[in-house]
Design an enzyme around this catalytic site. Sequence first.
Site, PDB file in Angstrom:
ATOM      1  N   SER A  53       0.819  -1.201   0.000  1.00  0.00           N
ATOM      2  CA  SER A  53       0.000   0.000   0.000  1.00  0.00           C
ATOM      3  C   SER A  53       0.863   1.266   0.000  1.00  0.00           C
ATOM      4  O   SER A  53       2.059   1.222   0.289  1.00  0.00           O
ATOM      5  CB  SER A  53      -0.919  -0.010   1.214  1.00  0.00           C
ATOM      6  OG  SER A  53      -1.881   0.999   1.055  1.00  0.00           O
ATOM      7  N   SER A  76       9.902   2.340  -1.494  1.00  0.00           N
ATOM      8  CA  SER A  76      11.028   3.038  -2.116  1.00  0.00           C
ATOM      9  C   SER A  76      12.157   3.215  -1.114  1.00  0.00           C
ATOM     10  O   SER A  76      13.339   3.095  -1.457  1.00  0.00           O
ATOM     11  CB  SER A  76      10.571   4.393  -2.653  1.00  0.00           C
ATOM     12  OG  SER A  76       9.503   4.203  -3.548  1.00  0.00           O
ATOM     13  N   ASN A 135       7.055  -3.619   7.824  1.00  0.00           N
ATOM     14  CA  ASN A 135       7.985  -2.498   7.905  1.00  0.00           C
ATOM     15  C   ASN A 135       7.613  -1.510   9.011  1.00  0.00           C
ATOM     16  O   ASN A 135       6.533  -1.585   9.578  1.00  0.00           O
ATOM     17  CB  ASN A 135       8.011  -1.784   6.543  1.00  0.00           C
ATOM     18  CG  ASN A 135       9.078  -0.719   6.470  1.00  0.00           C
ATOM     19  OD1 ASN A 135      10.143  -0.864   7.082  1.00  0.00           O
ATOM     20  ND2 ASN A 135       8.807   0.360   5.751  1.00  0.00           N
ATOM     21  N   SER A 156     -25.278   5.260 -33.785  1.00  0.00           N
ATOM     22  CA  SER A 156     -23.984   4.535 -33.813  1.00  0.00           C
ATOM     23  C   SER A 156     -22.796   5.465 -33.561  1.00  0.00           C
ATOM     24  O   SER A 156     -22.020   5.741 -34.467  1.00  0.00           O
ATOM     25  CB  SER A 156     -23.805   3.754 -35.113  1.00  0.00           C
ATOM     26  OG  SER A 156     -24.150   4.502 -36.240  1.00  0.00           O
TER      27      SER A 156
HETATM   28  N1  LIG Z   1       9.846   5.302  10.886  1.00  0.00           N
HETATM   29  C1  LIG Z   1       9.931   4.712   9.702  1.00  0.00           C
HETATM   30  N2  LIG Z   1       9.565   5.384   8.617  1.00  0.00           N
HETATM   31  C2  LIG Z   1       9.669   4.792   7.433  1.00  0.00           C
HETATM   32  C3  LIG Z   1      10.168   3.470   7.298  1.00  0.00           C
HETATM   33  N3  LIG Z   1      10.157   3.134   5.993  1.00  0.00           N
HETATM   34  C4  LIG Z   1       9.683   4.220   5.334  1.00  0.00           C
HETATM   35  N4  LIG Z   1       9.385   5.222   6.196  1.00  0.00           N
HETATM   36  C5  LIG Z   1       8.823   6.541   5.841  1.00  0.00           C
HETATM   37  O1  LIG Z   1       7.538   6.356   5.274  1.00  0.00           O
HETATM   38  C6  LIG Z   1       7.288   7.324   4.250  1.00  0.00           C
HETATM   39  C7  LIG Z   1       6.909   6.654   2.948  1.00  0.00           C
HETATM   40  O2  LIG Z   1       8.011   5.940   2.439  1.00  0.00           O
HETATM   41  P1  LIG Z   1       8.173   5.569   0.906  1.00  0.00           P
HETATM   42  O3  LIG Z   1       9.366   4.716   0.811  1.00  0.00           O
HETATM   43  O4  LIG Z   1       8.085   6.747   0.019  1.00  0.00           O
HETATM   44  O5  LIG Z   1       6.852   4.689   0.717  1.00  0.00           O
HETATM   45  P2  LIG Z   1       6.377   3.900  -0.578  1.00  0.00           P
HETATM   46  O6  LIG Z   1       5.808   2.616  -0.115  1.00  0.00           O
HETATM   47  O7  LIG Z   1       7.470   3.805  -1.551  1.00  0.00           O
HETATM   48  O8  LIG Z   1       5.200   4.829  -1.118  1.00  0.00           O
HETATM   49  P3  LIG Z   1       4.511   4.789  -2.588  1.00  0.00           P
HETATM   50  O9  LIG Z   1       5.546   4.302  -3.514  1.00  0.00           O
HETATM   51  O10 LIG Z   1       4.091   6.176  -2.879  1.00  0.00           O
HETATM   52  O11 LIG Z   1       3.375   3.852  -2.468  1.00  0.00           O
HETATM   53  C8  LIG Z   1       8.559   8.135   4.147  1.00  0.00           C
HETATM   54  O12 LIG Z   1       8.418   9.318   4.874  1.00  0.00           O
HETATM   55  C9  LIG Z   1       9.605   7.226   4.739  1.00  0.00           C
HETATM   56  O13 LIG Z   1      10.705   7.931   5.249  1.00  0.00           O
HETATM   57  C10 LIG Z   1      10.565   2.773   8.497  1.00  0.00           C
HETATM   58  O14 LIG Z   1      11.012   1.643   8.486  1.00  0.00           O
HETATM   59  N5  LIG Z   1      10.409   3.442   9.662  1.00  0.00           N
HETATM   60 MG   LIG Z   2       7.525   4.343  -3.496  1.00  0.00          MG
END
Ligand SMILES: Nc1nc2c(ncn2[C@@H]2O[C@H](COP(=O)(O)OP(=O)(O)OP(=O)(O)O)[C@@H](O)[C@H]2O)c(=O)[nH]1
Ligand SMILES: [Mg+2]
Lengths: 633, 305
Positions: free
Chosen positions: A31, A37, A164, A540
Amino acid sequence: MHQSDLISSDIDAYLKAHENKSLLRFITCGSVDDGKSTLIGRLLYESKMIFEDQLTALEQDSKKVGTQGENIDFALLVDGLAAEREQGITIDVAYRFFATEHRKFIVADTPGHEQYTRNMATGASTADLAVLLIDARQGVLTQTKRHAFIASQLGVRHIVLAVNKMDLVDYSEKVFNEIVDDFKTFADQLDIPNLHAIPVSALAGDNVVDGSRYMPWYEGPSLLGYLEAVDVETEETSLPFRMPVQWVNRPDLDFRGYAGRIAGGIVRPGDDVRVLPSGKQSKIARIVTMDSDLDEAVSGQSVTLTLTDEIDISRGDVIATSETPPEISDQFDTTIIWLSEEPMLPGRSYRMKTSSRLVSATVNAPKHKTDVNTLQKLPAKTLQLNEIGNCTLAVDRPIAFDSYNENRQTGSFILIDRMSNNTVGMGMINFPLRRAANIHWQNLDINKAANAEQKGQSPAVLWFTGLSGSGKSTIANEVQRRLFASGRHSFILDGDNVRHGLNRDLGFTDADRVENIRRVAEVSKLMVDAGLITLVSFISPFRAERDLARNLMEEGEFIEIFVNTPLSVAETRDPKGLYKKARAGNLKNFTGIDSPYEAPENPEIEINTDDMSVEDAAERVINGLIERGIIEA
Amino acid sequence: MSATAQIHLTHLQRLEAEAIHIMREVVSEAQNPVMLYSVGKDSAVMLHLAMKAFYPSKPPFPLLHVDTGWKFKEMISFRDDLVAKLGLELLTHTNPEGLADGVGPFTHGSAVHTDIMKTQALKQALDKYEFDAAFGGARRDEEKSRAKERIFSFRSAQHQWDPKNQRPELWSIYNVQKHEGESIRVFPLSNWTELDIWQYIHLEQIPIVPLYFAAERPVVERDGTLIMVDDDRMPLKDGEQPMLKNVRFRTLGCYPLTGAVESTANTLQDIIQEMLLTRTSERQGRVIDHDQSASMEKKKQEGYF
Ligand SMILES: Nc1nc2c(ncn2[C@@H]2O[C@H](COP(=O)(O)OP(=O)(O)OP(=O)(O)O)[C@@H](O)[C@H]2O)c(=O)[nH]1
Ligand SMILES: [Mg+2]
C-alpha cells in the site's frame, strides 16, 4: 575473500564468478507509504551501489524535498521523477540493479497508490518474487490484498511479507505475529506456494541487510540474506518446446530462417516439430547464430531456426515440439485485469497482442469479477480500471496458445484500444472453449449470389450515422421510397424500432451501445445475404463499432452515410424533446450532451442537412449508389 | 554467446536474448525504424546485438549519427571504418541552422549547444526521414529518470515524453501501435548495467573507440574537469598550457563537454577493475548533467533521447 579484494587482486577471477551469478528479478509492492522506495534505497545504499556523486546529490535532495528532515530520505534514490519528488509518492516503476557476492538483482520498485495499479502490474509481470510491504502500524490494507492477489494471478510464486516500520511499534513481536496471521488468513485462499515473513525497518536498516539488535526474537535471515538464497529456478527448460516466430529471415533465395525467442523447452537439430496453427510437420535442420550453429538451444534464448522442409510460416506462427504441441482455438476463458480509465466494452473489437501475433478480439461481458478485499466473485457487466474479472474472449482467427499456468509466455496477452492505441487490458488464458469448433458453418444451396441475382440487384448496407435529430430516419425513409418505386428490394432497420424488440434488453451505457450496434450489424449482414439493400439508421456513435459492421461485409458492400448536422441545429429541432430532457439532466448518456459522438473519418457519403432539403439529400444518396454500381441509373 | 548452450543461461545471455527479441519486434511492427548510433560503448554493444539479431541478413535499418560537429576526431574515424567494414548504411545529420550560426559549446555554452546541435538536430533528422521507431542505447542504471522509462517509450508527434502517463508494459509483449506522426524510442539495453556492457564487450571482443583506453593526451583542467584539446577550435585562456597526461574517458560525447579521468587502464580488464573500484558514476564526466538537477527528465520531455 571479500569481493573488492578479489576485484583488486584477480579481476579475471572476479569476472568469471560474476558472470555465473544467478539472476533474481523481484518487485516491491504494497500500500501507499508503506516504505517500498525507502527499502530499495536502503538496499542499494547498503550494498554499496551508490556512487559518491549520487550520494552527495541524495544528501542535498533529502534536505530540499525529503520527508526525513535533516536525515537521508532513501526513497529519493528511486523516486526519480520531478512529480514524485514533489508529492513524495511513487508514480511509475523504477528499475534498479545491484549485485552481491552471490547474485545479480533487478528490482522494480512499484507504486502503492491505487491509481497506479497498472504500473505495479507492469513490474509484477516479469518478476520471480514480490516483496510485499506492510506498515506495522496499519496492518493488512485493501491495497496490500490487491497487490497480493495480482501477484498471485500473474504467477509470482514467491512472496516475502516485509512488515515495515517496526521502529514505530517498539519492535514488537506481538504486532508482527498478528499481522502475519492476518495476512495468512487471506493468502490461504490464493495460490502462493512460498511465503516468508520478515520484520524490518527500512528507515533504520533493521533486518534489511544485517540483522537487528532490537528484534532478537526473529531468528530468520535478513531480507537481503533471504533474497540471496531463495531458489526461484522455474523449470522452463523442462516445458515442451515452443518458439513463436517473430521474423522470417530471408537474406537470399537459399536461406529461409525463422527468428524468435524460445518460450519453453529445449530444441536440437533433428527434432520433430509442428507449425501452428497450420499443423504442418517438419524437422529442425539448423539452429543458426552469428557465432556458429548450435547443438541445442534452450528456453529464453533468441535464435534462428531452419527446417528441413519448405513450408509456409509467417510471423505469429508457433514452432513447437510435435509430441505435445500447444492447443489451437479462437475462443478462450481468460482472466483479465483492466488497465484503462475507459471501462472495458463487451462486444467491442480490440487489438490483441500475444507473444508475437496481432489479432482482433472481442471480450464478452465478465462471468464475474473478483472483490480483492474478500476474494468474493461478484456479478459484473463490465470491468472498470484495476478490476480483475473472468471473461470469455473470441479472436478473429484460431491461434496457438498454452494456458498461463503452464507457460507464462504463450499464455499471456494484452488488449489494445483501436482508437487511442493504448494498452487497456492484460490477460491470462485459462483454457480454450470449444464452442466455435462444434458449430460448423452450414453451406446452403441458395447463397447470397443467388438471392441477389433473383432480385436483380447488388445487396448493400447503407449505414446512416449521426446525432439524434440529425435527419437520419427521414432521409433513409425517402431513399427507401425511391428504391421501392424503381422496383428494388430493400429494408430499413431503425434504431428506435429495433430497440422495441430485438434490443429491448439494452440501455444506453457505452457497453449497451456497443452490443446494440453489434446485433444490428449482424442482422444487416443476414439481410445482405438475403440480397437486400439494407438501410440502417442508428446514431452509432462509436467509430470502432461502425468499423466492426464494415468489416462484417464484403469490400464495397458497406456505404457509410454521415448525416452531419451540427449539434446546435439538431438541438433546435429536437423532434422528440430528448435534448431538452438531457440538458435538464433527466436523460443520462445522451449522445452529444454527456456521451461522445465520434464522427466518421472517411464516410462514403456525407450530408449536411443544414443546407440541403430531404429530397436533395436522398438524391445524393441515390447518385452515390449509382456511382458505386450498386444500382443502375 | 557460446557454441553450446548450457541449461541455465547466464544473466548476460538473458540480456542478450532480450535485446535481440526487442529488435526483432520493432523490425516486424514498425514501418520505418532506425538505430541511433552515437559511436560510444553502448552503441557498440547495441550494433553488435543487431548484427546477431538478423544474421545472416544485415540489420534491416540504417544507422543514424547526429553529429554535433564537436565529437572527438577519433570517434568519427572509428565510426567510418566500422560502418565500411560491416557494410551498413549510415546517415549523419548536423543541424544546418546551428552550423550556419556557428553554434558550439565554447561560444554558446553547453546548454544551448546541446539543445540546438543534439536535441533539435535529432528531431530534425527523425522528421526528415519519417522514422517511426528509433533504437537508442540508453540504460536504466544511468540516471534516475531513465530508471523510470519503458523499453518501448512512446513519443508524441512533437517528440515529447510524458513520464506520468506511460503505457503499461507487460511481460515481453510490446505495444507498437501508434498514430501517424507519433513515434517510439526503443531501448534494447534498458536492463543492462555499466558492468554488463563492459563484460559483454570483453567476452564478445567488440571493437570500441580507443579513447576508452588510457593514453597520453593533451588536456587542460577547467573547473576541476580535465578537457582534452582535440583540435585548434579550443580557445586557450591566458597562460593555459595543454599538458600531456595519461587519461581515458568513461563516456564519449562532444570533446569540450566530456571530462577525462587520469588512468593507466589500457586493457578491458583494467577498465573494468577501475570502474568497479571507483566511487563516482560514469555520468560524472558529462558536463551537461551538472547544469541543473532533474535536468535529464526535463531534457527528455523536450525530445532529448
Ligand atoms: N519510521 C519509519 N519510517 C519509514 C520506514 N520506511 C519508510 N518510512 C517513511 O515512510 C514514508 C513513505 O516511504 P516511501 O518509501 O516513500 O513509501 P512507498 O511505499 O514507496 O510509497 P509509494 O511508492 O508512494 O506507495 C517516508 O516518509 C519514509 O521515510 C521505516 O522503516 N520506519
Ligand atoms: Mg515508493
